[in-house]
Design a protein around this motif. Structure first.
Motif, mmCIF file in Angstrom:
data_model
loop_
_atom_site.group_PDB
_atom_site.id
_atom_site.type_symbol
_atom_site.label_atom_id
_atom_site.label_comp_id
_atom_site.label_asym_id
_atom_site.label_seq_id
_atom_site.Cartn_x
_atom_site.Cartn_y
_atom_site.Cartn_z
ATOM 1 N N UNK A 254 0.836 -1.199 0.000
ATOM 2 C CA UNK A 254 0.000 0.000 0.000
ATOM 3 C C UNK A 254 0.876 1.257 0.000
ATOM 4 N N UNK A 255 0.359 2.342 -0.538
ATOM 5 C CA UNK A 255 1.152 3.574 -0.684
ATOM 6 C C UNK A 255 1.752 4.029 0.635
ATOM 7 N N UNK A 256 0.977 3.917 1.723
ATOM 8 C CA UNK A 256 1.461 4.392 3.018
ATOM 9 C C UNK A 256 2.595 3.528 3.573
ATOM 10 N N UNK A 257 2.817 2.367 2.961
ATOM 11 C CA UNK A 257 3.888 1.476 3.444
ATOM 12 C C UNK A 257 4.955 1.252 2.387
ATOM 13 N N UNK A 258 4.965 2.084 1.361
ATOM 14 C CA UNK A 258 5.868 1.873 0.228
ATOM 15 C C UNK A 258 7.338 1.868 0.619
ATOM 16 N N UNK A 259 7.670 2.539 1.727
ATOM 17 C CA UNK A 259 9.066 2.598 2.139
ATOM 18 C C UNK A 259 9.465 1.422 3.038
ATOM 19 N N UNK A 260 8.518 0.513 3.276
ATOM 20 C CA UNK A 260 8.787 -0.596 4.199
ATOM 21 C C UNK A 260 9.316 -1.856 3.514
ATOM 22 N N UNK A 268 6.008 -6.218 6.658
ATOM 23 C CA UNK A 268 6.164 -4.858 6.124
ATOM 24 C C UNK A 268 4.974 -3.961 6.417
ATOM 25 N N UNK A 269 3.806 -4.583 6.630
ATOM 26 C CA UNK A 269 2.590 -3.782 6.783
ATOM 27 C C UNK A 269 1.496 -4.692 7.337
ATOM 28 N N UNK A 308 1.727 -5.475 16.648
ATOM 29 C CA UNK A 308 2.595 -6.267 15.797
ATOM 30 C C UNK A 308 3.640 -5.326 15.219
ATOM 31 N N UNK A 309 4.849 -5.475 15.674
ATOM 32 C CA UNK A 309 5.905 -4.546 15.282
ATOM 33 C C UNK A 309 6.351 -4.764 13.841
ATOM 34 N N UNK A 310 6.299 -3.692 13.051
ATOM 35 C CA UNK A 310 6.776 -3.768 11.683
ATOM 36 C C UNK A 310 8.287 -4.037 11.693
ATOM 37 N N UNK A 311 8.741 -4.831 10.757
ATOM 38 C CA UNK A 311 10.144 -5.201 10.714
ATOM 39 C C UNK A 311 10.430 -6.523 11.411
#
Length: 316
Positions: A254-260, A268-269, A308-311
């Protein structure tokens, strides 16, 4: 027609039931020995034995069908035909030659493709568009006998190992009745398998369900469906087993997570539609999961009241 039936799991129940309902006489059911199951290790009958006991049909459970005493037992029943469906033991030539109409196997694939164990699950895992059932005269090798009748079944986009199992079990029952009628009437001409086209598949172990995120998302999604409901696909989340019952493939975040964007296996999201995990190619979105010690639930329910921690990397 007098029939000795050999089979063990639920798939075989559909076959033997169809034979009985067609008016044939099941004189003996041969199945694998009872086994302890569950945490209490209670002895449990194989499904085919349960079917036979309910109908007061004799049951024979040899540890090894090729033993002389087992062969002698089969001779006593003077059957016209032996029908085999997922029995679990290879028959020796002395048994294959015993009934006048031979030994006929109901195999859940379109032979010569997928000889061996677990052909139903492998059809889903490999992304096949078509599967089916083949009836064949049994030979001394593994699923290498002459073919009698075939019936194709198209796989749905959301096909699971369980749903295809149920569909092919029903087809197998219908096909064996037609096969028996054709053999009795002499209208079926056995067709040899083309040996160079044969493919073999092995038993699926529980460890095969462990998801390897270095594979493409589409491969993992098919594996999840193919192993549903058994043995199920799984990974690790914070050292706890996380079963994955349902997932989908997404090509982009999704656009809001594009940098993940991250290495394979990293979360990632996450949103109500699922938990996005990076893979070798594209993203696997976990939609229905089950954490160790918890019930099966949607990703949305899983995320409620849980951070749920991203990464976070799955599988470690």
């Amino acid at each position: 027609m007098r029939v000795v039936f050999m089979g063990t799991p639920d798939f075989a129940v559909e076959t033997v039931n169809a034979i009985a309902e067609a008016g044939h006489e099941i004189v003996l059911v041969v199945t694998q020995p009872d086994k302890p199951k569950g945490r209490g290790k209670e002895i449990q009958f194989p499904p085919v034995k349960e079917w036979a006991v309910e109908r007061s049909i004799p049951v024979f459970q040899p540890v090894k069908i090729r033993q002389p005493e087992a062969i002698a037992t089969l001779k006593q029943y003077e059957a016209d035909i032996f029908v085999v469906a997922a029995f679990g033991q290879i028959l020796p030539k002395e048994i294959l030659d015993m009934p006048p109409l031979g030994c006929v196997n109901v195999h859940a694939s379109l032979l010569p493709k997928y000889r061996g164990a677990a052909p139903i699950q492998w059809a889903v895992i490999n992304g096949d568009k078509v599967s089916g059932v083949t009836t064949m005269m049994m030979g001394v090798g593994l699923d290498d006998g002459d073919m009698l009748l075939k019936q194709e079944v198209e796989l749905a986009e959301d096909e699971t190992g369980g749903s295809l199992f149920d569909r092919l079990a029903q087809v197998g029952g219908e096909l064996i009745v037609r096969t028996m009628e054709g053999l009795e009437a002499g209208t079926i001409i056995p067709e040899p398998q083309v040996e160079v086209e044969a493919t073999h598949v092995g038993m699926i172990k529980k460890s095969f369900g462990q998801l390897d995120f270095s594979l493409e998302a589409v491969v993992l999604e098919r594996r999840i469906r193919g192993l549903n409901p058994w043995p199920s696909a799984y990974t690790k989340l914070n050292n706890k087993t996380l079963k994955v019952w349902w997932a989908r493939v997404e090509h982009t975040l999704p656009m809001e997570a594009a940098e993940n964007m991250a290495e394979p296996g990293v979360i990632c999201y996450a949103d109500e539609s699922g938990i996005w995990v990076s893979t070798k190619e594209n993203y696997l979105v976990l939609e229905e999961i089950q954490l160790e010690g918890k019930k099966r639930m949607s990703a949305a329910d899983f995320l409620r009241g849980r951070t749920l921690e991203m990464g976070t990397k799955l599988g470690e």
